[in-house]
Design an enzyme around this catalytic site. Structure first.
Site, PDB file in Angstrom:
ATOM      1  CE1 TYR A 332     109.313   7.274  61.227  1.00  0.00           C
ATOM      2  CE2 TYR A 332     109.042   9.860  60.789  1.00  0.00           C
ATOM      3  CZ  TYR A 332     109.118   8.447  61.921  1.00  0.00           C
ATOM      4  OH  TYR A 332     109.346   8.915  62.945  1.00  0.00           O
ATOM      5  CD  GLU A 408     101.238  32.557  71.858  1.00  0.00           C
ATOM      6  OE1 GLU A 408     101.847  31.476  72.680  1.00  0.00           O
ATOM      7  OE2 GLU A 408     100.801  33.396  72.044  1.00  0.00           O
TER       8      GLU A 408
END
Length: 443
Positions: A332, A408
């Protein structure tokens, strides 16, 4: 932090269309739907290159918004194209979709009970890195921007990417394959934005830095060959196990003695060593696997060259021989934030969470395959805080673990950040902001 404070003084909103009120209002309204999507995805996770249900949910939603959709990109990837009413730049937004072979232990009412197959074995599957939140946030961004289509000066390409966590044996996938299959073309992407939610950064904060942000990574394979012998008579051998131990110790001096740590960071880790099968037999060879991490192409090339020298010469000094493959099976690039683009977009992130809540953090030695997009066009990647307020970061459940947890409420910040990045960049490119002034000031 000084960099971030300096940039905000350079940003001008003169003559720009102000989307702030619309963004704040629509983000608040869509938050319950975003949370519902996230919980649906969390309860039904899928491994890389097998995100079939996830892809269908995304594609159906995008089509319902009138967005052009292409499915099956890099196996299960979904690409949506939203063309604004006015001409302008093409902006790419990315969300990764895959889960991990981890047994969930969060105790959440929507915890995963799903099992899948990983390299031929049945495994539990969990969204233990937050990719479910990434998908839910980008689905929300797509819905809001579709409702603003007539006011957009440009095109948005929504890239829902499979297999960020890597692929199973014999497969290829992820961002690298999406790029190979032309995701950056037709229409050609001008800039790319991406985010990663973080369980160890407090909710309400965003971290970003110009230049190298996440490390580039290559794996390596080292094979040391010696001369076998009975364990009682080591003088008749060239012991590859002792030689391997010397190589491992010598490799640590590359980072501690060769890398200028005031300018860069590096990691060289041997993660596996295999040789021999009995206590009284000195084997003929030893195989080692490891990882090499750095923050620039030049640094990576230097580290690999030093590793090859250390490995071969240490083995030679012991009377053995050694071969090294680096990269061995994967690579990567560095996740690199274009300096000029980052400077221009810092104020957009500050609009999302407040000036004081956009912070510069040390580089990450983890890797991100978003880097393949950043090799093609200027890109900005940032971290979105999702640790409950007041929690000790040292006690926050890490990514890739069974207890991984995010607040959340962080998702509305991610939605806002993407929306401000898109609308501000379109305004700048439309000649309604002093782009030249911002670029000149950051050179």
């Amino acid at each position: 932090m000084a960099f971030l404070s300096f940039i905000v003084t350079l940003h001008t909103a003169s003559a720009q269309k102000d989307f702030s009120a619309a963004i704040n209002s629509t983000t608040s309204k869509i938050e319950p739907k975003c949370i519902a999507w996230r919980r649906q995805l969390h309860e039904n996770p899928e491994l890389g290159n097998r995100e079939f249900k996830t892809a269908k949910l995304i594609a159906d939603h995008l089509r319902s918004l009138g967005i052009d959709v292409k499915e099956g990109v890099a196996h299960t990837g979904v690409v949506g194209i939203l063309r604004g009413a006015k001409p302008g730049p093409v902006i790419g937004l990315r969300a990764d979709m895959d889960a991990l072979p981890v047994l969930e232990k969060t105790g959440l009412p929507f915890a995963s009970k799903i099992k899948g197959t990983y390299n031929g074995q049945e495994v539990p599957v969990m969204h233990a890195c937050g990719h479910d939140t990434h998908v839910a946030m980008l689905m929300s961004v797509a819905e809001i921007l579709a409702g603003m289509k007539n006011e957009l000066a440009g095109t948005v390409k929504f890239v829902f990417q499979p297999a960020e966590e890597g692929v199973q044996k014999g497969e290829e996938g992820g961002a690298e394959l999406m790029v190979k299959e032309g995701v950056m073309d037709d229409p050609k992407v001008d800039v790319m934005f991406g985010l990663h939610i973080k369980s160890g950064i407090e909710v309400g904060k965003i971290s970003v830095r110009p230049g190298g942000f996440y490390a580039g990574v290559s794996d390596m394979k080292i094979v040391v060959k010696g001369k076998p012998s009975h364990g009682a008579y080591p003088w008749n051998s060239v012991d590859p196990i002792v030689t391997s131990a010397q190589i491992i110790n010598a490799l640590q001096t590359i980072v501690s003695r060769n890398v200028n740590l005031t300018e860069n960071a590096g990691v060289i880790t041997v993660g596996a060593i295999n040789g021999g099968n009995r206590s009284n037999i000195i084997p003929e060879d030893v195989t080692m696997l490891g990882t090499i991490r750095s923050l620039s192409k030049e640094q990576e090339a230097y580290q690999i060259e030093r590793i090859k020298t250390v490995v071969t010469k240490t083995a030679e000094a012991a009377g053995a021989s050694a071969t090294i493959e680096a990269p061995y099976s994967s690579h990567y690039p560095v996740t690199f934030n274009n300096e000029a683009l980052t400077a221009k977009m810092i104020p957009s992130l500050q609009k999302a969470v407040g000036v004081q809540n956009v912070v510069s953090r040390p580089v990450e030695m983890g890797a991100e395959d978003f880097s393949f997009f950043g090799e093609k066009v200027p890109a900005v990647f940032f971290n979105l805080g999702a640790m409950p307020k007041g929690q000790d970061p040292k006690k926050a459940p890490p990514h890739h673990t069974p207890e991984f947890f995010v607040d959340e409420s962080a998702m509305q910040n991610g939605i806002k950040a993407f929306l401000f990045l898109v609308t501000d960049y379109m305004n700048m490119n439309n000649g309604k902001a002093s782009t030249k002034q911002t670029l000149k000031a950051t050179k």
